[in-house]
Design a protein around this motif. Structure first.
Motif, PDB file in Angstrom:
ATOM      1  N   SER A  60       0.788  -1.229   0.000  1.00 36.03           N
ATOM      2  CA  SER A  60       0.000   0.000   0.000  1.00 36.03           C
ATOM      3  C   SER A  60       0.825   1.286   0.000  1.00 36.03           C
ATOM      4  O   SER A  60       0.265   2.364  -0.088  1.00 36.03           O
ATOM      5  CB  SER A  60      -0.973   0.012   1.180  1.00 36.03           C
ATOM      6  OG  SER A  60      -0.285  -0.256   2.370  1.00 36.03           O
ATOM      7  N   ALA A  61       2.149   1.191   0.078  1.00 38.84           N
ATOM      8  CA  ALA A  61       2.961   2.414   0.034  1.00 38.84           C
ATOM      9  C   ALA A  61       4.149   2.203  -0.903  1.00 38.84           C
ATOM     10  O   ALA A  61       4.645   1.094  -1.028  1.00 38.84           O
ATOM     11  CB  ALA A  61       3.445   2.779   1.444  1.00 38.84           C
ATOM     12  N   PRO A  62       4.596   3.283  -1.556  1.00 41.55           N
ATOM     13  CA  PRO A  62       5.667   3.152  -2.555  1.00 41.55           C
ATOM     14  C   PRO A  62       7.056   3.209  -1.912  1.00 41.55           C
ATOM     15  O   PRO A  62       7.713   4.238  -1.944  1.00 41.55           O
ATOM     16  CB  PRO A  62       5.435   4.368  -3.457  1.00 41.55           C
ATOM     17  CG  PRO A  62       4.868   5.403  -2.536  1.00 41.55           C
ATOM     18  CD  PRO A  62       4.100   4.675  -1.470  1.00 41.55           C
ATOM     19  N   TYR A  63       7.500   2.089  -1.342  1.00 41.14           N
ATOM     20  CA  TYR A  63       8.803   2.104  -0.669  1.00 41.14           C
ATOM     21  C   TYR A  63       9.949   2.056  -1.672  1.00 41.14           C
ATOM     22  O   TYR A  63       9.856   1.412  -2.716  1.00 41.14           O
ATOM     23  CB  TYR A  63       8.909   0.919   0.289  1.00 41.14           C
ATOM     24  CG  TYR A  63       7.972   1.044   1.456  1.00 41.14           C
ATOM     25  CD1 TYR A  63       8.217   1.978   2.461  1.00 41.14           C
ATOM     26  CD2 TYR A  63       6.820   0.275   1.530  1.00 41.14           C
ATOM     27  CE1 TYR A  63       7.330   2.125   3.515  1.00 41.14           C
ATOM     28  CE2 TYR A  63       5.931   0.417   2.581  1.00 41.14           C
ATOM     29  CZ  TYR A  63       6.194   1.343   3.571  1.00 41.14           C
ATOM     30  OH  TYR A  63       5.318   1.502   4.601  1.00 41.14           O
ATOM     31  N   ASP A  64      11.034   2.742  -1.312  1.00 41.94           N
ATOM     32  CA  ASP A  64      12.249   2.703  -2.137  1.00 41.94           C
ATOM     33  C   ASP A  64      13.124   1.519  -1.751  1.00 41.94           C
ATOM     34  O   ASP A  64      13.889   1.025  -2.570  1.00 41.94           O
ATOM     35  CB  ASP A  64      13.053   3.993  -1.961  1.00 41.94           C
ATOM     36  CG  ASP A  64      12.300   5.192  -2.523  1.00 41.94           C
ATOM     37  OD1 ASP A  64      12.030   5.191  -3.730  1.00 41.94           O
ATOM     38  OD2 ASP A  64      11.962   6.104  -1.746  1.00 41.94           O
ATOM     39  N   ALA A  65      13.032   1.092  -0.489  1.00 42.51           N
ATOM     40  CA  ALA A  65      13.830  -0.041  -0.031  1.00 42.51           C
ATOM     41  C   ALA A  65      13.270  -0.543   1.296  1.00 42.51           C
ATOM     42  O   ALA A  65      12.555   0.179   1.995  1.00 42.51           O
ATOM     43  CB  ALA A  65      15.291   0.368   0.155  1.00 42.51           C
ATOM     44  N   ALA A  66      13.615  -1.805   1.621  1.00 51.64           N
ATOM     45  CA  ALA A  66      13.190  -2.385   2.894  1.00 51.64           C
ATOM     46  C   ALA A  66      14.395  -2.921   3.646  1.00 51.64           C
ATOM     47  O   ALA A  66      15.352  -3.418   3.041  1.00 51.64           O
ATOM     48  CB  ALA A  66      12.186  -3.516   2.654  1.00 51.64           C
ATOM     49  N   VAL A  67      14.346  -2.797   4.989  1.00 48.57           N
ATOM     50  CA  VAL A  67      15.358  -3.364   5.870  1.00 48.57           C
ATOM     51  C   VAL A  67      14.669  -4.471   6.644  1.00 48.57           C
ATOM     52  O   VAL A  67      13.678  -4.228   7.332  1.00 48.57           O
ATOM     53  CB  VAL A  67      15.909  -2.286   6.832  1.00 48.57           C
ATOM     54  CG1 VAL A  67      16.913  -2.892   7.797  1.00 48.57           C
ATOM     55  CG2 VAL A  67      16.523  -1.134   6.048  1.00 48.57           C
ATOM     56  N   LEU A  68      15.180  -5.691   6.504  1.00 47.69           N
ATOM     57  CA  LEU A  68      14.466  -6.856   7.033  1.00 47.69           C
ATOM     58  C   LEU A  68      15.347  -7.630   8.003  1.00 47.69           C
ATOM     59  O   LEU A  68      16.416  -8.131   7.642  1.00 47.69           O
ATOM     60  CB  LEU A  68      14.069  -7.758   5.855  1.00 47.69           C
ATOM     61  CG  LEU A  68      13.503  -9.142   6.173  1.00 47.69           C
ATOM     62  CD1 LEU A  68      12.160  -9.036   6.870  1.00 47.69           C
ATOM     63  CD2 LEU A  68      13.373  -9.961   4.888  1.00 47.69           C
ATOM     64  N   ASP A  69      14.888  -7.721   9.257  1.00 52.51           N
ATOM     65  CA  ASP A  69      15.564  -8.574  10.239  1.00 52.51           C
ATOM     66  C   ASP A  69      15.150 -10.021   9.959  1.00 52.51           C
ATOM     67  O   ASP A  69      13.972 -10.300   9.800  1.00 52.51           O
ATOM     68  CB  ASP A  69      15.118  -8.145  11.645  1.00 52.51           C
ATOM     69  CG  ASP A  69      15.731  -9.030  12.714  1.00 52.51           C
ATOM     70  OD1 ASP A  69      16.852  -9.521  12.496  1.00 52.51           O
ATOM     71  OD2 ASP A  69      15.078  -9.219  13.755  1.00 52.51           O
ATOM     72  N   LEU A  70      16.134 -10.906   9.890  1.00 53.39           N
ATOM     73  CA  LEU A  70      15.778 -12.305   9.599  1.00 53.39           C
ATOM     74  C   LEU A  70      15.302 -13.037  10.846  1.00 53.39           C
ATOM     75  O   LEU A  70      14.483 -13.944  10.771  1.00 53.39           O
ATOM     76  CB  LEU A  70      16.967 -13.042   8.978  1.00 53.39           C
ATOM     77  CG  LEU A  70      17.321 -12.634   7.537  1.00 53.39           C
ATOM     78  CD1 LEU A  70      18.425 -13.521   7.003  1.00 53.39           C
ATOM     79  CD2 LEU A  70      16.120 -12.668   6.617  1.00 53.39           C
ATOM     80  N   GLY A  71      15.815 -12.656  12.016  1.00 51.62           N
ATOM     81  CA  GLY A  71      15.434 -13.329  13.248  1.00 51.62           C
ATOM     82  C   GLY A  71      14.192 -12.720  13.860  1.00 51.62           C
ATOM     83  O   GLY A  71      14.266 -11.871  14.748  1.00 51.62           O
ATOM     84  N   LEU A  72      13.041 -13.152  13.369  1.00 51.88           N
ATOM     85  CA  LEU A  72      11.781 -12.629  13.892  1.00 51.88           C
ATOM     86  C   LEU A  72      11.034 -13.739  14.615  1.00 51.88           C
ATOM     87  O   LEU A  72      11.109 -14.902  14.214  1.00 51.88           O
ATOM     88  CB  LEU A  72      10.907 -12.117  12.744  1.00 51.88           C
ATOM     89  CG  LEU A  72      11.411 -10.911  11.953  1.00 51.88           C
ATOM     90  CD1 LEU A  72      10.607 -10.751  10.667  1.00 51.88           C
ATOM     91  CD2 LEU A  72      11.313  -9.640  12.784  1.00 51.88           C
ATOM     92  N   PRO A  73      10.295 -13.394  15.684  1.00 51.02           N
ATOM     93  CA  PRO A  73       9.481 -14.417  16.327  1.00 51.02           C
ATOM     94  C   PRO A  73       8.323 -14.797  15.410  1.00 51.02           C
ATOM     95  O   PRO A  73       7.886 -13.982  14.600  1.00 51.02           O
ATOM     96  CB  PRO A  73       8.973 -13.712  17.590  1.00 51.02           C
ATOM     97  CG  PRO A  73       9.022 -12.270  17.271  1.00 51.02           C
ATOM     98  CD  PRO A  73      10.129 -12.074  16.276  1.00 51.02           C
ATOM     99  N   GLY A  74       7.847 -15.995  15.510  1.00 57.88           N
ATOM    100  CA  GLY A  74       6.752 -16.427  14.633  1.00 57.88           C
ATOM    101  C   GLY A  74       7.300 -16.684  13.247  1.00 57.88           C
ATOM    102  O   GLY A  74       8.217 -17.465  13.064  1.00 57.88           O
ATOM    103  N   THR A  75       6.758 -15.972  12.265  1.00 58.87           N
ATOM    104  CA  THR A  75       7.205 -16.175  10.880  1.00 58.87           C
ATOM    105  C   THR A  75       8.580 -15.567  10.680  1.00 58.87           C
ATOM    106  O   THR A  75       8.798 -14.385  10.928  1.00 58.87           O
ATOM    107  CB  THR A  75       6.186 -15.546   9.904  1.00 58.87           C
ATOM    108  OG1 THR A  75       4.890 -16.035  10.240  1.00 58.87           O
ATOM    109  CG2 THR A  75       6.511 -15.905   8.474  1.00 58.87           C
ATOM    110  N   ASP A  76       9.511 -16.374  10.230  1.00 61.20           N
ATOM    111  CA  ASP A  76      10.891 -15.970  10.023  1.00 61.20           C
ATOM    112  C   ASP A  76      11.009 -14.926   8.910  1.00 61.20           C
ATOM    113  O   ASP A  76      10.212 -14.919   7.970  1.00 61.20           O
ATOM    114  CB  ASP A  76      11.663 -17.244   9.648  1.00 61.20           C
ATOM    115  CG  ASP A  76      13.144 -16.998   9.588  1.00 61.20           C
ATOM    116  OD1 ASP A  76      13.765 -16.968  10.662  1.00 61.20           O
ATOM    117  OD2 ASP A  76      13.672 -16.813   8.475  1.00 61.20           O
ATOM    118  N   GLY A  77      12.023 -14.059   9.020  1.00 66.82           N
ATOM    119  CA  GLY A  77      12.228 -13.036   7.996  1.00 66.82           C
ATOM    120  C   GLY A  77      12.407 -13.615   6.599  1.00 66.82           C
ATOM    121  O   GLY A  77      11.984 -13.021   5.602  1.00 66.82           O
TER     122      GLY A  77
END
Ligand code: CA
Length: 223
Positions: free
Chosen positions: A42-59
């Motif tokens: 829903s938003a026009p992002y230029d880039a994303a920063v993603l942590d791989l170690g997330l609780p529940g669904t993994d990055g």
């Protein structure tokens, strides 16, 4: 740049969001993957920063889903020092770059700039438009070799226009790129004020008004 951060660590997420906002970027920080996933649509992002170690669904799962939806969004992954296998898997799954924790906001910002240069096919750190020169690293603007002092918002607006030199951008499109969801709604005339200031500080023709549609970068004024 409008950036999305998915990081569940409250301290790190807050530090990154705050630091990147201070550098003039619009930042939406999410601690949960479901919300981040919805935001990407829903938003026009230029880039994303993603942590791989997330609780529940993994990055990694989110990364694969974003890539399956053919999102060309540049993604930088964050991993722990001992996560070599994770980094390899992340790059193989379509991440564009990675950083190992602990992270400095300055380095993250520099990596994001480099990723965006590659994504937009502009290898040069300096963009020119007639007599205008913009250094995307130092954020310095020169008009006819004279430095121009711009606020973070004015700079962000100029950067969006320079990024799409052939396009007419509606007010809604510009606002989506300039403002994140963190603060209050932008004043309805804030965009007009920033356009007015760019024209006053740089040149009256730097921004073209397209009546009933929005704004575009003006014709080049020769150096
Ligand atoms: Ca984490």
């Amino acid at each position: 740049m409008r950036l999305l951060i998915l990081e569940d660590d409250p301290q790190l997420g807050d530090a990154l969001a705050t630091g990147l906002r201070q550098l003039g970027h619009a930042v939406d920080w999410f601690t949960g993957g479901t919300e981040a996933d919805a935001a990407i649509d829903s938003a026009p992002y230029d880039a994303a920063v993603l942590d791989l170690g997330l609780p529940g669904t993994d990055g990694m799962v989110w990364l694969r889903r974003w890539r399956e939806r053919s999102s060309a969004l540049p993604v930088l992954i964050l991993t722990a020092r001992d996560g070599v296998q994770q980094r390899i898997a992340g790059l193989d799954a379509g991440a564009d770059d990675y950083l190992i924790k602990p992270i400095s906001t300055e380095e993250l910002a520099a990596r994001l700039r480099a990723m965006l240069r590659r994504a937009t096919g502009r290898a040069q750190a300096e963009w020119t438009h007639g007599a205008l020169r913009y250094d995307t690293v130092t954020k310095q603007v020169h008009w006819q070799d004279r430095p121009v002092d711009l606020t973070a918002r004015e700079l962000a607006l100029l950067e969006v226009l320079l990024k799409h030199p052939q396009r007419v951008l509606s007010k809604a499109q510009l606002q989506e790129q300039l403002y994140d969801w963190s603060g209050r709604e932008p004043e309805s005339n804030a965009l007009e004020v920033h356009v007015h200031r760019l024209r006053r500080k740089i040149h009256p023709d730097i921004v073209r008004t397209v009546r009933g549609v929005g704004y575009a970068l003006g014709a080049e004024v020769p150096a």
